[in-house]
Motif scaffolding. Structure first.
Motif, PDB file in Angstrom:
ATOM      1  N   THR A  36      13.302  -8.200 -43.250  1.00 12.27           N
ATOM      2  CA  THR A  36      13.887  -9.354 -42.574  1.00 12.27           C
ATOM      3  C   THR A  36      13.161 -10.620 -43.024  1.00 12.27           C
ATOM      4  OG1 THR A  36      14.314 -10.401 -40.419  1.00 12.27           O
ATOM      5  CG2 THR A  36      12.327  -9.068 -40.584  1.00 12.27           C
ATOM      6  N   LEU A  37      13.858 -11.754 -42.917  1.00 11.35           N
ATOM      7  CA  LEU A  37      13.214 -13.058 -43.137  1.00 11.35           C
ATOM      8  C   LEU A  37      13.286 -13.873 -41.853  1.00 11.35           C
ATOM      9  CD1 LEU A  37      14.451 -13.972 -46.758  1.00 11.35           C
ATOM     10  CD2 LEU A  37      12.223 -13.067 -46.060  1.00 11.35           C
ATOM     11  N   ASP A  38      13.301 -13.184 -40.715  1.00 10.29           N
ATOM     12  CA  ASP A  38      13.362 -13.863 -39.423  1.00 10.29           C
ATOM     13  C   ASP A  38      12.188 -14.847 -39.305  1.00 10.29           C
ATOM     14  OD1 ASP A  38      14.356 -13.841 -36.455  1.00 10.29           O
ATOM     15  OD2 ASP A  38      12.149 -13.661 -36.385  1.00 10.29           O
ATOM     16  N   LEU A  39      12.530 -16.109 -39.041  1.00 13.82           N
ATOM     17  CA  LEU A  39      11.510 -17.154 -39.097  1.00 13.82           C
ATOM     18  C   LEU A  39      10.445 -16.996 -38.017  1.00 13.82           C
ATOM     19  CD1 LEU A  39      10.825 -19.487 -40.867  1.00 13.82           C
ATOM     20  CD2 LEU A  39      12.365 -20.927 -39.527  1.00 13.82           C
TER      21      LEU A  39
ATOM     22  N   THR B 183       9.446 -15.361 -50.980  1.00 14.03           N
ATOM     23  CA  THR B 183      10.762 -16.015 -50.840  1.00 14.03           C
ATOM     24  C   THR B 183      11.821 -15.193 -51.575  1.00 14.03           C
ATOM     25  OG1 THR B 183      10.542 -17.362 -52.826  1.00 14.03           O
ATOM     26  CG2 THR B 183       9.739 -18.331 -50.749  1.00 14.03           C
TER      27      THR B 183
ATOM     28  N   GLY C 274      12.320 -11.922 -50.807  1.00 17.26           N
ATOM     29  CA  GLY C 274      12.901 -11.086 -49.769  1.00 17.26           C
ATOM     30  C   GLY C 274      13.465  -9.794 -50.337  1.00 17.26           C
TER      31      GLY C 274
ATOM     32  N   ASP D 144      19.224 -10.702 -49.311  1.00  8.86           N
ATOM     33  CA  ASP D 144      18.974 -11.914 -48.512  1.00  8.86           C
ATOM     34  C   ASP D 144      19.666 -13.132 -49.104  1.00  8.86           C
ATOM     35  OD1 ASP D 144      17.329 -11.018 -46.365  1.00  8.86           O
ATOM     36  OD2 ASP D 144      15.665 -10.778 -47.779  1.00  8.86           O
TER      37      ASP D 144
ATOM     38  N   ASP E  50      19.925 -19.460 -48.623  1.00  7.14           N
ATOM     39  CA  ASP E  50      19.466 -20.448 -47.628  1.00  7.14           C
ATOM     40  C   ASP E  50      18.370 -19.849 -46.735  1.00  7.14           C
ATOM     41  OD1 ASP E  50      21.293 -18.762 -46.470  1.00  7.14           O
ATOM     42  OD2 ASP E  50      22.223 -20.295 -45.219  1.00  7.14           O
ATOM     43  N   THR E  51      18.478 -18.581 -46.412  1.00  3.08           N
ATOM     44  CA  THR E  51      17.439 -17.923 -45.604  1.00  3.08           C
ATOM     45  C   THR E  51      16.136 -17.849 -46.403  1.00  3.08           C
ATOM     46  OG1 THR E  51      19.242 -16.558 -44.799  1.00  3.08           O
ATOM     47  CG2 THR E  51      17.045 -15.912 -44.129  1.00  3.08           C
ATOM     48  N   ARG E  52      16.257 -17.636 -47.685  1.00  2.80           N
ATOM     49  CA  ARG E  52      15.054 -17.555 -48.523  1.00  2.80           C
ATOM     50  C   ARG E  52      14.371 -18.921 -48.635  1.00  2.80           C
ATOM     51  NH1 ARG E  52      17.164 -14.789 -53.836  1.00  2.80           N
ATOM     52  NH2 ARG E  52      15.101 -15.485 -54.503  1.00  2.80           N
TER      53      ARG E  52
ATOM     54  N   ALA F 217      14.354 -21.123 -46.295  1.00  2.05           N
ATOM     55  CA  ALA F 217      13.778 -21.423 -44.973  1.00  2.05           C
ATOM     56  C   ALA F 217      12.428 -20.752 -44.754  1.00  2.05           C
ATOM     57  CB  ALA F 217      14.761 -21.004 -43.880  1.00  2.05           C
ATOM     58  N   VAL F 218      12.054 -19.811 -45.615  1.00  3.63           N
ATOM     59  CA  VAL F 218      10.748 -19.138 -45.480  1.00  3.63           C
ATOM     60  C   VAL F 218       9.614 -20.172 -45.446  1.00  3.63           C
ATOM     61  CG1 VAL F 218       9.102 -17.675 -46.758  1.00  3.63           C
ATOM     62  CG2 VAL F 218      11.478 -16.931 -46.474  1.00  3.63           C
TER      63      VAL F 218
END
Ligand code: KMH
Ligand code: ZN
Length: 281
Positions: free
Chosen positions: A61-64, A86, A88, A92, A95-97, A99-100
């Protein structure tokens, strides 16, 4: 007077996104397991930790919120340089990557191009790479350029030409070798990649799977640094599962010491990478 050779920066990549507990029960997937691994690897000679995290079910997960909690917990428990992935998992979204970086690590991985990754594709289109790089500059986060093939070195040099040096001014790269689809884990490929790096850059190398040990010897012979860990290999040798991440770091530290370049402390490593004592560039 002869100058002392630089110590060896050992990075541990304890978890990754591709393996599960079923593959090796020592894989750290909870926060407590990750922190315990970070501690034991620090004791064994690691100076930096490259982190991928998992959710409550053990999935990548890349949950912030979890990433932030992880950065704080590892900083609290150790003085390791904290690097977040980043990259992941191959699934993934971009955009989620990006936000890491909001989790404020000391460093982040930054792969400079797309590469086949076994049966999958690890996607890193140029606009994403350029955006991620500029965000590291704005936020004072040290990028570690992850180079899976020689074209990625060219792309890294293109980034530096177009956007200038990383925050803090120092270029650090990691050759990730032996991924099915990327460059092989051979001394020849490593020597070719190192020759393409800009003057003054530091670099490490990691060999995936069976290339782990040959790449370590090649990196030490070329004056480079080492990345090891269960992200990259789950076996210590033929048919012999890894005991835990610290076992891989212990071997790396032993080989580095035999090469008269013993393991760098996190403080040594911060000086090598242009990071301040707090980790910010
Ligand atoms: N898990 C791979 C798809 C990175 O951490 O930046 C990408 C990877 C690279 O591990
Ligand atoms: Zn990774």
């Amino acid at each position: 007077m002869a100058t002392m050779p630089a110590p060896t920066l050992i990075t541990v990549a304890p978890t990754g996104a591709e393996s599960q507990k079923d593959d090796n029960p020592a894989l750290p997937v909870t926060l407590d397991e990750l922190v315990a691994a970070a501690r034991s690897c620090r004791d064994a000679g690691a100076a930096m930790v490259h982190i991928h995290i998992r959710d409550a079910e053990g999935r990548p997960t890349l949950d912030l919120g979890r990433l932030r909690e992880t950065v704080l917990a590892v900083r609290e428990a150790t003085d390791l340089i904290v690097q977040l992935s980043t990259g992941g998992a191959v699934t993934d979204p971009l955009d989620t990557r990006l936000a890491v970086l909001d989790a404020e690590p000391d460093s982040c991985s930054l792969t400079t191009g797309t590469v086949n990754f076994g049966d999958d594709v690890f996607s890193n289109p140029w606009p994403f790479v350029a955006e991620l790089y500029q965000r590291t500059q704005e936020r004072g986060i040290l990028p570690e350029f992850e180079l899976f093939e020689l074209g990625h070195v060219t792309a890294m040099n293109r980034l530096l030409d177009m956007f200038g040096p990383p925050a803090g001014g120092h270029v650090h790269a990691d050759f990730v070798m032996g991924v099915p689809g990327g460059m092989p884990g051979s001394a020849q490929a490593l020597a070719a990649g190192v020759a393409m790096l800009p003057e003054g850059a530091t670099w490490s190398a990691t060999g995936v799977g069976r290339s782990s040990v040959p790449v370590m010897f090649a990196a030490l012979s070329l004056g480079g640094n080492l990345r090891v860990g269960m992200e990259d290999t789950l076996t210590y040798g033929p048919k012999r599962p890894v005991r835990d991440n610290a076992e891989l770091v212990e071997r790396a530290a032993r080989l580095a010491a035999e090469a008269f370049r013993p393991a760098a402390t996190p403080d040594d490593a911060r000086r090598m990478l242009g990071l301040s004592a707090q980790g910010q560039v």
